[in-house]
Scaffold this active site. Sequence first.
Site, PDB file in Angstrom:
ATOM      1  N   ASP A 151      44.599  39.267  44.275  1.00 52.93           N
ATOM      2  CA  ASP A 151      43.740  38.306  44.963  1.00 52.93           C
ATOM      3  C   ASP A 151      42.279  38.674  44.704  1.00 52.93           C
ATOM      4  O   ASP A 151      41.839  39.777  45.032  1.00 52.93           O
ATOM      5  CB  ASP A 151      44.042  38.334  46.462  1.00 52.93           C
ATOM      6  N   ASP A 175      42.543  31.636  43.012  1.00 59.97           N
ATOM      7  CA  ASP A 175      42.137  33.039  42.989  1.00 59.97           C
ATOM      8  C   ASP A 175      43.258  34.016  43.317  1.00 59.97           C
ATOM      9  O   ASP A 175      43.014  35.181  43.604  1.00 59.97           O
ATOM     10  CB  ASP A 175      40.967  33.272  43.950  1.00 59.97           C
ATOM     11  N   GLU A 176      44.511  33.562  43.266  1.00 58.23           N
ATOM     12  CA  GLU A 176      45.647  34.426  43.585  1.00 58.23           C
ATOM     13  C   GLU A 176      46.733  34.342  42.516  1.00 58.23           C
ATOM     14  O   GLU A 176      47.003  33.270  41.972  1.00 58.23           O
ATOM     15  CB  GLU A 176      46.264  34.032  44.925  1.00 58.23           C
TER      16      GLU A 176
END
Length: 403
Positions: free
Chosen positions: A13, A107-108
């Site tokens: 993350d 974003d993960e």
Amino acid sequence: MLSLQQRAIAHLDLDCFFVSVECQQDSSLLGKPLLVGGSSDRAVVSACSYEARRYGIHSAMPMKTALRLCPHAIVRSGDMEAYSNKSREVTEIIADKAPLYEKSSIDEFYIDISGMDKFFGSLKWTTELRKTIMKESGLPISFGLASNKLVSKVATDEAKPNGQLEILFGEEKSFLAPLKIEKIPMVGKETAAQLRRRGVETVKTLSEVPVSLLEAWMGKHGISLWKKANGIDETPVIPYYEQKSISTENTFPVDTIDMEFMHAELVRMTEKIAFELRQQNKLTGCITVKIRYSDFETVTKQMSIPYCCADHILLEKVKELFKKLYDRRLLVRLIGVRFSHLVQGNYQISLFDDSQEMIALYQAIDQIKNRFGWEFLMKGTNVVPPEKKHLSRQKEITPYFKV
């Protein structure tokens, strides 16, 4: 199929992703309370720095409220194009090195590195990947490593900011036990309040509630909660493919050169698949428009865009593509629209310049569409006049605003 003991799942993350990108572009923002979002009184906070969080600020909070809590906070309107480019950059790094990965949001990422311990060691491999991402992208990133996706995600949250944490097989329950119930993914305010009214404060207590009782309280969701509290998650890492898409097209009953009608069809199709994006909690990073002329020549044109799922933004890009593509001025037999390069995410993060009213409007529209069907409520320019009904198979609809 691999047993849980054989599995090794890493969750990565990017820390405060939007904030980190802003700080990378302007180093003077480092260490300061930073808010990313619209600047109007009715705007909301899309992201905030750790320094801002110390004042009780969180994402989705009205910007006006956030600035009351921290008057000296710095506000940036957000640069979705920069965020999208950075997300793609990190994705390329992971794709180049990971045996199997899933891009679960902008974003993960989840990476299945099962069996890697026989060669390099799962922890060593993930640590090296993290270092590579930070070196090449310049962004901080945290990871959790465990036997399943659930525990690895919670481990990442505990490792932040800019850290890493491994939970060994067999230690899942003991790791989760002391945490507050809100640490479990998908446990929101309402669920947490419902559990607290029954004396359930920690994951340990939740894991000890008989599954039959949880089912009686919350139905199937109760069974899912019990599994999560006990560290059980067999969800596989779903391979990420950039070509995954949502699309629609329409072959007209009668070939046409009517620009007004084709414009209305583009609105209808864009609105239809944008609603599907929001239904699936996804954003698109690429738009393709397709035209088939009456002589059956088929042409397409596409563009990469900042990740988005909002009708008014997507429609602007679709119309721009169509204008560039439609250059023969021949009768048209078919037009189509496709959204690809999909990632998980919701429309709030792409509406930096929109007010709470705009976000509320999208939510209200989607609620009506969920209940009555997507065609029940549509934009005014989508309504086909009676004299052009022979060109369309459109049902009776209710327009809500004009584009």
